[in-house]
Design an enzyme around this catalytic site. Structure first.
Site, PDB file in Angstrom:
ATOM      1  N   LEU A 354      14.256  -4.885  -0.883  1.00 17.74           N
ATOM      2  CA  LEU A 354      14.217  -3.416  -0.890  1.00 17.74           C
ATOM      3  C   LEU A 354      12.818  -2.913  -1.210  1.00 17.74           C
ATOM      4  CD1 LEU A 354      17.501  -2.712  -2.863  1.00 17.74           C
ATOM      5  CD2 LEU A 354      17.162  -2.510  -0.406  1.00 17.74           C
ATOM      6  N   GLY A 355      12.106  -3.674  -1.988  1.00 14.98           N
ATOM      7  CA  GLY A 355      10.760  -3.239  -2.361  1.00 14.98           C
ATOM      8  C   GLY A 355      10.018  -4.346  -3.075  1.00 14.98           C
ATOM      9  N   GLY A 357       6.237  -4.926  -5.419  1.00 14.39           N
ATOM     10  CA  GLY A 357       5.068  -4.277  -5.999  1.00 14.39           C
ATOM     11  C   GLY A 357       4.516  -5.116  -7.122  1.00 14.39           C
ATOM     12  N   GLY A 358       3.588  -4.507  -7.884  1.00  8.84           N
ATOM     13  CA  GLY A 358       2.971  -5.216  -8.987  1.00  8.84           C
ATOM     14  C   GLY A 358       3.991  -5.652 -10.018  1.00  8.84           C
ATOM     15  N   LYS A 377      16.429  -6.491  -9.564  1.00  3.47           N
ATOM     16  CA  LYS A 377      14.990  -6.397  -9.737  1.00  3.47           C
ATOM     17  C   LYS A 377      14.507  -7.632 -10.475  1.00  3.47           C
ATOM     18  CE  LYS A 377      11.324  -3.471 -11.471  1.00  3.47           C
ATOM     19  NZ  LYS A 377      10.933  -2.124 -11.860  1.00  3.47           N
ATOM     20  N   ASP A 473       8.551   5.973 -17.492  1.00  2.39           N
ATOM     21  CA  ASP A 473       8.006   5.754 -16.153  1.00  2.39           C
ATOM     22  C   ASP A 473       8.719   6.642 -15.131  1.00  2.39           C
ATOM     23  OD1 ASP A 473       6.157   4.684 -14.449  1.00  2.39           O
ATOM     24  OD2 ASP A 473       7.272   2.830 -14.082  1.00  2.39           O
TER      25      ASP A 473
END
Ligand SMILES: *[C@@H]1O[C@H](CO)[C@@H](O)[C@H](O)[C@H]1NC(C)=O
Ligand SMILES: *[C@@H]1O[C@H](CO)[C@@H](O)[C@H](O)[C@H]1NC(C)=O
Ligand SMILES: *[C@@H]1O[C@H](CO)[C@@H](O)[C@H](O)[C@H]1NC(C)=O
Ligand SMILES: *[C@@H]1O[C@H](CO)[C@@H](O)[C@H](O)[C@H]1NC(C)=O
Ligand SMILES: *[C@@H]1O[C@H](CO)[C@@H](O)[C@H](O)[C@H]1NC(C)=O
Ligand SMILES: *[C@@H]1O[C@H](CO)[C@@H](O)[C@H](O)[C@H]1NC(C)=O
Length: 573
Positions: A354-355, A357-358, A377, A473
């Site tokens: 789905l995604g 990143g860092g 995640k 966040d």
């Protein structure tokens, strides 16, 4: 000088060759019980002597011949045909052999023949059923002067073989004078033997020149000579043999093949051949000892299987290895097994991504048991430090339930990795709607619907929950849209918990550039206000349709908040 040299050479040659010549007078008996290393056998074809003295007539190469003959001929006086002359044709021999079939014990080929023949080379002889003794043009000719005791492991109709496991007496031909299935008589029982079993066996051959009778017996290597021979064949060898005969072995392979070995051999013309001591015989090559392939092969398969299974289990165990500590027991319901997550996400396959990143990556998945859609995640974490508190907070987050918060279902820990399991949000993040041209842009109705619920979600975190939860966040990419396009605040990976009325202890500034409240960088202490600041930035982001930081813009426009403030001060709309 040259002459002297020549004569010296001759002398040397004489000394070297004189030794067997002297022996020739005595070649009436010999015994090889400790291997053939010193035997000087005449070898032909692919026959060879192993370093331990084992004589290998053939290996499993197809269509090969191997010959091994005693180096000196046996002398017969064929002109003496009275009684004493005939008795001089008597001989006694016994040898131990082993045949190890290439594939299956019942599919070896082609066999071994104890051979008495005038030439030691048997030139032009063929492989396969000819056993290295004859060829199509020489078979059956009396000019062969050849006696063979065949141990034949392939049934050949042409030469009237009785089966593929027999012993036969052959004179100048492969059509045996007499033959019998491989067997021996012991304890009043007729016991059958498998020539290609790989087990060493002993053959006893006795010819009585007076009676013109050839007896052949076969036993396992360790058995004594049986009282009853397997074959008792009347034949007059004085009509077959010439004055000088060689004794030895011939062997061949065809499209079926075996290792053909001779382990020991004794021969005598003036009495019973001495028995061989089985314990002194050279060993068969490793893995081909008694039992041969019949035992070794299944054993190897079983071992290989066991290794494979245990390796698979090990790999599975390693693949699904997690970290689980005692203090985590209280979070049982929130704890997911890595195996379930691995299966749910099909091994974190790219298709389910789905995604990325860092922070790590997020994969969609379907839990194997409940079939619930989840987002997993994966974040890397190195130290155990703070893990206990962190997990405690995750567990608390799991108890947060609000229609504008993404439900955290649980977590999982592995070496260096942490997994957070959330409800799956089919419409992805708001970020994607705002900035991806491919997605349909939000119309104002939807935009309002998405945004309107969010403050109540944040309020729930800050005020209504038993503890104060600082998200730390808040940003467009952390606002997710459920199936009904309701916005939900998600990703509690950085959230902090503290009791109402106290102040949070942390001094580590976290968050995303552009959303971080100015005072946070000075105090390092997050508050509900810093969350609200981030939320405000997010609102401006939605309203203006641009990111809070866009460094490619002119400096005065790069930071969204500063730009909006400046416009506000200027009185622009
Ligand atoms: C059999 O022996 C010959 C000669 O030593 C060698 O060339 C061949 O490779 C061997 N074959 C097998 C199957 O070991
Ligand atoms: C065969 O035996 C006879 C009589 O004993 C003898 O004269 C003759 O030399 C022998 N032949 C050989 C080749 O030894
Ligand atoms: C056999 O015949 C040879 C000569 O042909 C003779 O020298 C020998 O004595 C004979 N032996 C017997 C046992 O008759
Ligand atoms: C058979 O063997 C003989 C004797 O060595 C040889 O002369 C002949 O050429 C061989 N024949 C065939 C068909 O190989
Ligand atoms: C054992 O049986 C086989 C037939 O199966 C026969 O040919 C052979 O002569 C018998 N051997 C003895 C020693 O009785
Ligand atoms: C040959 O037979 C003789 C007489 O029985 C015996 O003394 C001798 O040991 C035997 N030799 C061999 C190698 O069998």
């Amino acid at each position: 000088m040259v002459r002297l040299h020549r004569s010296l050479q001759f002398l040397l040659a004489f000394i070297v060759y004189s030794k067997p010549l002297v022996l020739a007078q005595e070649t009436k008996q010999f015994i090889y019980n400790n291997g053939f290393t010193e035997a000087n056998l005449i070898l032909n074809g692919i026959a060879k002597i192993h370093s331990n003295g084992l004589l290998e007539l053939t290996n499993t190469s197809h269509h090969q011949i191997g010959h091994a003959f005693f180096p000196l001929p046996v002398h017969y006086n064929t002109s003496l045909l009275n009684n004493s002359g005939l008795s001089s044709f008597s001989f006694s021999t016994n040898f131990v052999f082993a045949m190890v079939a290439e594939l299956r014990a019942d599919n070896g080929g082609h066999g071994i023949a104890f051979t008495v023949s005038p030439p030691a080379e048997l030139k032009g002889a063929a492989d396969t059923q000819y056993l290295g003794l004859f060829n199509t043009s020489t078979i059956g000719l009396s000019s062969n002067h050849l006696l063979a005791i065949e141990l034949d492991t392939v049934e050949n109709r042409e030469v009237e073989d009785i089966n593929n496991n027999h012993v036969g007496v052959d004179v100048n031909n492969l059509k045996s004078i007499q033959s019998a299935p491989a067997s021996y008589f012991s304890e009043n029982e007729n016991k059958s033997l498998q020539l290609t079993s790989g087990n060493p066996m002993q053959v006893w051959i006795d010819y009585d020149g007076m009676e013109k009778l050839l007896n052949v017996a076969l036993t396992p290597a360790r058995s004594r000579k049986p009282e009853k021979p397997l074959l008792s064949t009347p034949t007059d060898l004085s009509l077959v043999f010439t004055d000088y005969m060689h004794v030895g072995f011939s062997s061949s392979t065809g499209s079926a093949s075996s290792h053909h070995y001779i382990l020991g051999w004794s021969f005598n013309r003036s009495g019973q051949a001495q028995s061989l001591d089985p314990s002194k015989l050279p060993q068969l090559p490793h893995g081909k000892k008694s039992g041969g392939l019949r035992i070794i092969f299944p054993l190897v398969i079983v071992i290989v299987l066991l290794i494979t299974i245990s390796a698979t289990i090990n790999i599975a165990r390693k693949r699904y290895a997690e970290i689980r500590e005692d203090w985590e027991q209280q979070y049982g319901p929130q704890r997911f097994s890595y195996k379930d997550l691995y299966k749910a996400t099909k091994g974190f396959e790219d298709k389910e991504l789905l995604g990325r990143g860092g922070f790590g990556m997020v994969c969609r998945g379907v839990l194997p048991t409940s079939k619930a859609e989840v987002a997993v995640k994966k974040v890397s974490h190195d130290s155990k430090q703070g893990m206990k508190e962190f997990v405690a907070e995750i567990a608390s987050t799991g108890r947060l339930r609000h229609r504008n918060l993404v439900q955290l279902l649980g977590y999982c820990r592995r070496q260096g990795e942490l997994f957070l399991v959330y409800d799956y949000m089919p419409n992805g993040s708001l970020d994607k709607f705002l900035f991806n041209d491919e997605e349909p842009n939000l119309n104002s109705v939807h935009g309002f619907q998405i945004i309107k619920g969010l403050p109540s979600g944040l309020l729930h975190l800050h005020e209504e929950w038993e503890q104060v939860v600082l998200h730390r966040d808040v940003k467009a990419s952390n606002v997710l849209l459920d199936a009904d396009l309701n916005g939900r605040i998600g990703d509690f990976g950085l959230s902090k918990f503290y009791d109402h009325g106290s102040t949070p202890q942390t001094t580590c500034v976290v968050g995303t550039l552009g959303y971080v409240a100015p005072e946070l960088t000075r105090t390092g202490r997050p508050t509900t206000s810093s969350d609200v600041f981030a939320f405000g930035t997010f609102m401006l982001e939605v309203a203006c349709g641009r990111r809070p930081m866009e460094s490619q813009r002119p400096p005065e426009e790069a930071v969204l908040i500063d730009w909006v403030l400046e416009c506000w001060n200027r009185g622009d709309s």
